[in-house]
Motif scaffolding. Structure first.
Motif, PDB file in Angstrom:
ATOM      1  N   MET A  18      60.607  38.007  63.050  1.00 17.08           N
ATOM      2  CA  MET A  18      60.373  37.624  61.666  1.00 17.08           C
ATOM      3  C   MET A  18      60.321  38.847  60.755  1.00 17.08           C
ATOM      4  SD  MET A  18      60.587  34.544  61.363  1.00 17.08           S
ATOM      5  CE  MET A  18      61.661  34.385  62.744  1.00 17.08           C
ATOM      6  N   TYR A  22      62.809  39.041  57.699  1.00 16.41           N
ATOM      7  CA  TYR A  22      62.343  39.263  56.336  1.00 16.41           C
ATOM      8  C   TYR A  22      63.087  40.427  55.694  1.00 16.41           C
ATOM      9  CZ  TYR A  22      59.354  40.350  52.434  1.00 16.41           C
ATOM     10  OH  TYR A  22      58.907  40.605  51.172  1.00 16.41           O
ATOM     11  N   ALA A  26      65.073  39.830  52.305  1.00 19.53           N
ATOM     12  CA  ALA A  26      64.313  40.194  51.116  1.00 19.53           C
ATOM     13  C   ALA A  26      64.615  41.593  50.603  1.00 19.53           C
ATOM     14  CB  ALA A  26      62.820  40.064  51.392  1.00 19.53           C
TER      15      ALA A  26
ATOM     16  N   GLN B  19      59.118  49.127  55.501  1.00 22.10           N
ATOM     17  CA  GLN B  19      58.388  49.374  54.257  1.00 22.10           C
ATOM     18  C   GLN B  19      58.682  50.746  53.654  1.00 22.10           C
ATOM     19  OE1 GLN B  19      56.936  47.404  52.323  1.00 22.10           O
ATOM     20  NE2 GLN B  19      57.043  45.649  53.696  1.00 22.10           N
ATOM     21  N   SER B  86      60.311  35.826  46.022  1.00 21.21           N
ATOM     22  CA  SER B  86      59.474  36.278  47.137  1.00 21.21           C
ATOM     23  C   SER B  86      58.739  35.106  47.774  1.00 21.21           C
ATOM     24  CB  SER B  86      58.515  37.378  46.697  1.00 21.21           C
ATOM     25  OG  SER B  86      58.202  37.266  45.357  1.00 21.21           O
ATOM     26  N   VAL B  87      58.377  34.099  46.959  1.00 24.15           N
ATOM     27  CA  VAL B  87      57.757  32.905  47.543  1.00 24.15           C
ATOM     28  C   VAL B  87      58.742  32.208  48.470  1.00 24.15           C
ATOM     29  CG1 VAL B  87      56.860  30.605  47.034  1.00 24.15           C
ATOM     30  CG2 VAL B  87      56.124  32.555  45.674  1.00 24.15           C
ATOM     31  N   TYR B  89      61.307  33.554  50.079  1.00 20.13           N
ATOM     32  CA  TYR B  89      61.469  34.360  51.295  1.00 20.13           C
ATOM     33  C   TYR B  89      60.303  34.105  52.245  1.00 20.13           C
ATOM     34  CZ  TYR B  89      64.712  37.058  48.403  1.00 20.13           C
ATOM     35  OH  TYR B  89      65.724  37.440  47.572  1.00 20.13           O
ATOM     36  N   GLY B  90      59.084  34.148  51.692  1.00 20.48           N
ATOM     37  CA  GLY B  90      57.897  33.941  52.534  1.00 20.48           C
ATOM     38  C   GLY B  90      57.927  32.595  53.208  1.00 20.48           C
ATOM     39  N   VAL B  91      58.283  31.532  52.441  1.00 20.31           N
ATOM     40  CA  VAL B  91      58.302  30.182  53.001  1.00 20.31           C
ATOM     41  C   VAL B  91      59.345  30.074  54.108  1.00 20.31           C
ATOM     42  CG1 VAL B  91      58.864  27.777  52.489  1.00 20.31           C
ATOM     43  CG2 VAL B  91      57.391  29.045  50.964  1.00 20.31           C
ATOM     44  N   VAL B  93      60.539  32.485  56.032  1.00 23.85           N
ATOM     45  CA  VAL B  93      60.091  33.224  57.210  1.00 23.85           C
ATOM     46  C   VAL B  93      58.993  32.447  57.942  1.00 23.85           C
ATOM     47  CG1 VAL B  93      58.899  35.312  57.950  1.00 23.85           C
ATOM     48  CG2 VAL B  93      60.796  35.472  56.378  1.00 23.85           C
ATOM     49  N   MET B  94      58.042  31.890  57.175  1.00 30.21           N
ATOM     50  CA  MET B  94      56.944  31.125  57.790  1.00 30.21           C
ATOM     51  C   MET B  94      57.479  29.906  58.546  1.00 30.21           C
ATOM     52  SD  MET B  94      54.045  32.447  57.445  1.00 30.21           S
ATOM     53  CE  MET B  94      53.535  33.947  56.664  1.00 30.21           C
ATOM     54  N   SER B  97      59.234  30.961  61.752  1.00 35.83           N
ATOM     55  CA  SER B  97      58.310  31.373  62.807  1.00 35.83           C
ATOM     56  C   SER B  97      57.534  30.178  63.334  1.00 35.83           C
ATOM     57  CB  SER B  97      57.365  32.458  62.300  1.00 35.83           C
ATOM     58  OG  SER B  97      56.611  31.973  61.234  1.00 35.83           O
TER      59      SER B  97
END
Lengths: 127, 173
Positions: A18, A22, A26, B19, B86-87, B89-91, B93-94, B97
């Motif tokens: 993940m 990401y 992103a 990062q 970004s929301v 992307y997060g959703v 990925v969540m 997973s």
């Protein structure tokens, strides 16, 4: 407890996958996307190698003292997959170099903006 | 215990690599990630895979990335991502997973000798490959003998990739 000890490998591989996923969707920088792709690929490899492990098994090399061997088949598949993953990385990086020569940047949003402003000149210069 | 520490270190390396704003640091972190992965595979008794990863994964991939970096920009520009994106992307990925975690429920426990992957063809390779091929290492026997066409296909893929890179990067006259 048995479940946690028995499955943490799979959970770690999901976490790694993940992280790579990401980064691929992103991050705007193209090299970052390739780094994400590499992390994603190694996560899949880790999953396969985890399947191959057998409790109490030794490395799959003939040894008279061995009682149980690990499964050699996933190892073979992943040997092939590692080399193929490097090939995909090489082609992707060559494309990135071409994109940089053409646009002068490897940021996704900057490239998209340039294409919006002058789509004509881009297609002309390619011919 | 050491296995768990190594796996956690992998996660930390991966997070740091994606990062980093400085791309050279990110590539170095990816290289160390690959080396730790090689150690993890040695711990899992996959020795052939481990030295392939250490040479090809950590070596060649890092060299290719640095070579690309020398022809492009070293720093990543911070871009402003809209909150909606970004929301999303997060959703995504969540959700992915969650699906994968759901999949692990049916998986056999780690190291289970009765796992389906260990039942069908793997014991056959272990019992017969020395008689049939005379190679001590089962992985080599399967790679070069039983699945020789697979390896031939792999070579074709490498050749194709090499040709692609040459054709793409060739200077136009």
């Amino acid at each position: 407890m048995d479940l946690i000890v028995g499955k943490y490998n799979y959970w770690i591989y999901i976490a790694l996958m993940m992280i790579g996923f990401y980064a691929m969707i992103a991050k705007g920088n193209l090299i970052k996307k390739i780094i994400g792709m590499n992390i994603f690929q190694t996560a899949v490899f880790l999953f396969y190698i985890s399947i191959a492990k057998v409790r109490g098994g030794t490395a799959p090399i003939l040894w008279e003292k061995a009682i149980l061997y690990d499964n050699p088949l996933p190892h073979v598949l992943i040997l092939t997959a590692i080399v193929v993953s490097v090939s995909t990385t090489a082609v992707a990086l060559a494309l990135i170099i071409l994109i940089y020569r053409e646009f002068g940047t490897i940021e996704e949003d900057a490239i998209l903006k340039m294409q919006e402003i002058e789509p004509r000149r881009r297609t002309d210069s390619q011919q | 215990m050491i296995d768990f520490a190594l796996l956690l270190f992998l996660v930390v390396c991966a997070l740091a690599a994606i990062q980093m704003k400085d791309l050279l640091s990110a590539i170095m972190l990816l290289g160390s990630y690959s080396f730790i992965m090689a150690v993890v595979w040695t711990r899992l008794n996959a020795v052939d895979v481990a030295f392939t990863e250490a040479s090809v994964g950590a070596g060649i991939t890092t060299i290719l990335l640095i070579a690309t970096l020398s022809r492009t920009k070293r720093r990543e520009m911070g871009q402003t991502v809209p909150l909606v994106n970004s929301v999303i992307y997060g959703v995504v990925v969540m959700l992915t997973s969650a699906v994968l975690l759901y999949g692990t429920i049916d998986m056999p426990l780690f190291g289970d000798p009765g796992a389906p992957a260990y039942q069908h063809v793997a014991p056959r390779y272990i019992e017969k490959s020395y008689e049939e091929t005379g190679v001590v290492n089962f992985v080599t026997a399967v790679l070069a003998s039983y699945r020789g066409y697979d390896t031939l296909g792999e070579t074709a893929v490498i050749f194709g990739a090499g040709m692609c890179v040459i054709l793409l990067l060739r200077r136009k006259i």
